[in-house]
Scaffold this motif. Structure first.
Motif, PDB file in Angstrom:
ATOM      1  N   SER A 123       9.653   6.794   3.290  1.00  0.00           N
ATOM      2  CA  SER A 123       9.220   5.447   3.704  1.00  0.00           C
ATOM      3  C   SER A 123       9.743   4.341   2.791  1.00  0.00           C
ATOM      4  N   SER A 139      10.329   0.511   3.817  1.00  0.00           N
ATOM      5  CA  SER A 139       9.228  -0.436   3.999  1.00  0.00           C
ATOM      6  C   SER A 139       8.882  -1.166   2.709  1.00  0.00           C
ATOM      7  N   TYR A 140       9.619  -0.911   1.631  1.00  0.00           N
ATOM      8  CA  TYR A 140       9.371  -1.580   0.359  1.00  0.00           C
ATOM      9  C   TYR A 140      10.548  -2.477  -0.015  1.00  0.00           C
ATOM     10  N   ASP A 160       5.527  -4.744  -1.390  1.00  0.00           N
ATOM     11  CA  ASP A 160       5.301  -4.546   0.036  1.00  0.00           C
ATOM     12  C   ASP A 160       6.395  -5.246   0.838  1.00  0.00           C
ATOM     13  N   GLU A 161       6.341  -5.131   2.159  1.00  0.00           N
ATOM     14  CA  GLU A 161       7.389  -5.684   3.025  1.00  0.00           C
ATOM     15  C   GLU A 161       7.583  -7.178   2.844  1.00  0.00           C
TER      16      GLU A 161
END
Length: 186
Positions: free
Chosen positions: A55, A58-59, A84-85
């Protein structure tokens, strides 16, 4: 005359919007570096840089250390921050360096209560990985987890993988989420 005033007002609005956009970009910590810079950093490190693949898109990434990054110089330590995004909330950090032959500076402070003085000296010593704390299995590798004292999610997750010491820290991710990220690192 009114067309000229309307044109002037439109130019002012566009100029203000461009300046606001530039300020927003400057305020984001992730605008300084991208995954392209990480690919440039890997060949000049004197250890193998290992990053999460689970994942990870998404960072947002910020290369905190080395700063400033100079691709002509060897790198002995890396500190990566993942947001975070939106790029505003710090999610977790990863610090890496060689597990063997890496020197650390440790400050020793001596306090003399009677004379109300203190002295601090810096000692350079070989890095030693400690497996104290809760044992965690990361793809067959022994790691250790140390929770935050104030019982918020996260803490420190440490392990050695192929000669690289890795320390992940987070106050947002749970121990399980941190372990899943660690297991995805390549």
């Amino acid at each position: 005359m009114s067309k000229w005033i309307i044109s002037l007002v439109i130019m002012f609005i566009i100029s203000a919007e461009i300046n606001n956009s530039q300020l927003i970009v400057l305020a984001k910590p992730t605008s300084a570096f991208s995954y392209v810079e990480l690919d440039k950093l890997k060949p000049v490190a004197d250890f193998k840089i290992i990053t999460p693949s689970f994942s990870i898109q998404s960072y947002k990434l910020e290369i905190k250390e080395p700063y400033p990054f100079n691709p002509d110089q060897s790198v002995s330590k890396v500190r990566l921050h993942f947001f975070d995004e939106s790029g505003e909330s710090y999610m977790f950090g990863i610090e890496e360096h060689k597990a063997v032959g890496y020197k650390i500076n440790r400050d020793i402070t001596t306090i003399d209560v009677r004379n109300q003085t203190s002295t601090t000296r810096t000692v350079v010593e070989d890095f030693k990985f400690s497996e104290r704390r809760e044992k965690i299995n990361i793809n067959g590798i022994k790691g250790s987890f140390e929770a935050w004292v104030n019982h918020v999610p996260g803490g420190y997750l440490r392990w050695v993988h192929n000669g690289t010491f890795i320390q992940m820290d987070s106050g947002e991710l749970t121990k399980e989420e941190m372990t899943a990220l660690a297991r995805s690192m390549k």
